[in-house]
Write an enzyme that holds these catalytic residues in place. Structure first.
Site, short mmCIF file in Angstrom:
data_model
loop_
_atom_site.label_atom_id
_atom_site.label_comp_id
_atom_site.label_asym_id
_atom_site.label_seq_id
_atom_site.Cartn_x
_atom_site.Cartn_y
_atom_site.Cartn_z
N ASN A 59 0.84 -1.21 0.00
CA ASN A 59 0.00 0.00 0.00
C ASN A 59 0.87 1.26 0.00
O ASN A 59 0.62 2.21 -0.74
CB ASN A 59 -0.90 0.04 1.24
CG ASN A 59 -2.03 -0.97 1.20
OD1 ASN A 59 -2.25 -1.61 0.18
ND2 ASN A 59 -2.73 -1.12 2.31
N GLY A 112 -3.29 5.40 6.81
CA GLY A 112 -1.92 5.53 7.33
C GLY A 112 -0.88 5.17 6.27
O GLY A 112 0.20 5.75 6.22
N ASP A 113 -1.24 4.22 5.41
CA ASP A 113 -0.31 3.83 4.34
C ASP A 113 -0.21 4.93 3.28
O ASP A 113 0.88 5.20 2.76
CB ASP A 113 -0.77 2.52 3.69
CG ASP A 113 -0.84 1.39 4.71
OD1 ASP A 113 -0.05 1.41 5.68
OD2 ASP A 113 -1.69 0.49 4.53
N GLY A 131 -11.73 1.29 -0.04
CA GLY A 131 -10.56 0.51 -0.37
C GLY A 131 -9.26 1.18 0.03
O GLY A 131 -9.26 2.30 0.56
N ASP A 174 -14.08 5.29 4.38
CA ASP A 174 -13.27 4.09 4.61
C ASP A 174 -11.85 4.52 4.97
O ASP A 174 -11.11 4.99 4.12
CB ASP A 174 -13.28 3.21 3.35
CG ASP A 174 -12.58 1.86 3.57
OD1 ASP A 174 -12.01 1.65 4.66
OD2 ASP A 174 -12.62 1.03 2.65
O1 RIB Z 1 -3.02 -0.63 6.55
C1 RIB Z 1 -4.05 -1.30 5.86
C2 RIB Z 1 -3.63 -2.66 5.50
O2 RIB Z 1 -3.43 -3.40 6.67
C3 RIB Z 1 -4.64 -3.46 4.70
O3 RIB Z 1 -4.49 -3.31 3.31
C4 RIB Z 1 -4.43 -4.88 5.18
O4 RIB Z 1 -3.86 -5.69 4.21
C5 RIB Z 1 -3.53 -4.77 6.40
O5 RIB Z 1 -2.28 -5.20 6.14
NA NA Z 2 -9.87 4.61 1.21
#
Ligand code: RIB
Ligand code: NA
Length: 306
Positions: free
Chosen positions: A44, A253-254, A291, A248
């Site tokens: 991500n 954070g990613d 997502g 969502d």
């Molecule tokens: O940070 C979100 C991610 O955490 C999701 O995509 C899931 O795969 C978990 O690893």
């Molecule tokens: Na999102």
């Protein structure tokens, strides 16, 4: 070939159920939608940086099941260098069971599968790539010793996302990265302190600095982020996030970390404050769509910001 940003970390297949709320322990509730997405914190973060226009490589492992090759294709479609994404024999790919409530909050269980076979040797095999990276990004869905090995090879800026959090850990995890980045609940696990707001995040950041962090970045959801470095001449920063309607928050954070890595890798003289501001803008935008990777914005989001 060298890449400005190198991510050493996880790939997961996200099985996502959308439901009115999160279930209680022992409770069954009806959800209203199910989707399968490419996720995992490492990938991500990699995709978030790539979508902004970053020059990115991933060091990771997928399983030899139906998902492994599909995952690698997904990364290639995002223009990510996958030469160091390997397939582990006799292993399933990492999966994440995710429940997203109508309020936008989520709960996640991961079964790391092939991610657990990402080894220090994989890191050593990618040594030139890692040593030449301007920014190295790591998380804890893959083995800790692998992250530590990569941090030791890094000559640029390293960002460790301490997720999932560990209550007991090798102090090198705090000391080696240039930036130790966690959300509120992770900060709480790493410090043993309650972290539910900006004020508590500031206290946790100070404790993490006293434990040896070079700098600490704690994301506080819609309240933005708190940043503190071990340089006593620099003041603690609280950077606000744009206010949006969240549907969502999975992977926000990613998006934040990928955007931060992108800014630090591409803008030599950017201040931490401006890099964090940009990261907040990207993360806030991502929560307005369902997502993780599929919800991350392209370069236009930072057009008038950088
Ligand atoms: O940070 C979100 C991610 O955490 C999701 O995509 C899931 O795969 C978990 O690893
Ligand atoms: Na999102």
């Amino acid at each position: 070939m060298s890449k400005k940003i190198v991510v050493v970390g996880s790939c997961m297949i996200d099985f996502v159920s959308y439901a009115p709320r999160l279930p209680e322990a022992g409770e069954t509730i009806h959800g209203h939608k199910f989707v399968t997405n490419f996720g995992g914190k490492g990938a991500n973060q990699c995709v978030a940086a790539a979508k902004l226009g970053g020059d990115v490589a991933l060091v990771a492992r997928v399983g030899d099941d139906v998902w492994g090759p599909k995952y690698i294709n997904n990364l290639k479609n995002e223009q990510i260098d996958t030469q160091n994404v390997r397939i582990t024999e006799n292993s399933s790919s990492g999966i994440a069971q995710i429940i997203v409530a109508d309020s936008g909050i989520n709960q996640i269980v991961i079964v790391a599968g092939a991610n657990l076979s990402l080894s220090p040797k994989d890191v050593l095999d990618s040594q030139p790539l890692i040593s030449l990276a301007k920014v190295l990004v790591l998380q804890l869905e893959t083995p800790v010793e692998t992250a530590i090995e990569a941090l030791k090879l890094c000559k640029g800026i390293s960002i460790l996302n301490g997720a999932p959090a560990l209550a007991q850990y090798n102090l090198e995890l705090l000391k080696l990265p240039s930036i130790f980045c966690v959300n509120e609940s992770e900060a709480s696990v790493f410090t043993g302190l309650p972290v539910n707001n900006v004020c508590e995040a500031e206290i946790a950041a100070k404790l993490l600095i006293s434990k040896g962090c070079q700098s600490v970045l704690i994301t506080v959801g819609a309240e933005g982020a708190v940043y503190l470095s071990n340089d006593p001449s620099k003041k603690l920063l609280h950077v606000d996030s744009p206010k949006v309607k969240s549907i969502d928050t999975t992977g926000a954070g990613d998006a934040f970390i990928g955007a931060l890595a992108f800014c630090l890798a591409n803008y030599d003289h950017i201040s931490m404050e401006n890099a964090i501001k940009a990261a907040c803008i990207v993360a806030a935008d991502s929560v307005t769509r369902l997502g993780t990777q599929i919800s991350f914005p392209g370069p236009e989001i930072l057009q008038n910001v950088l």
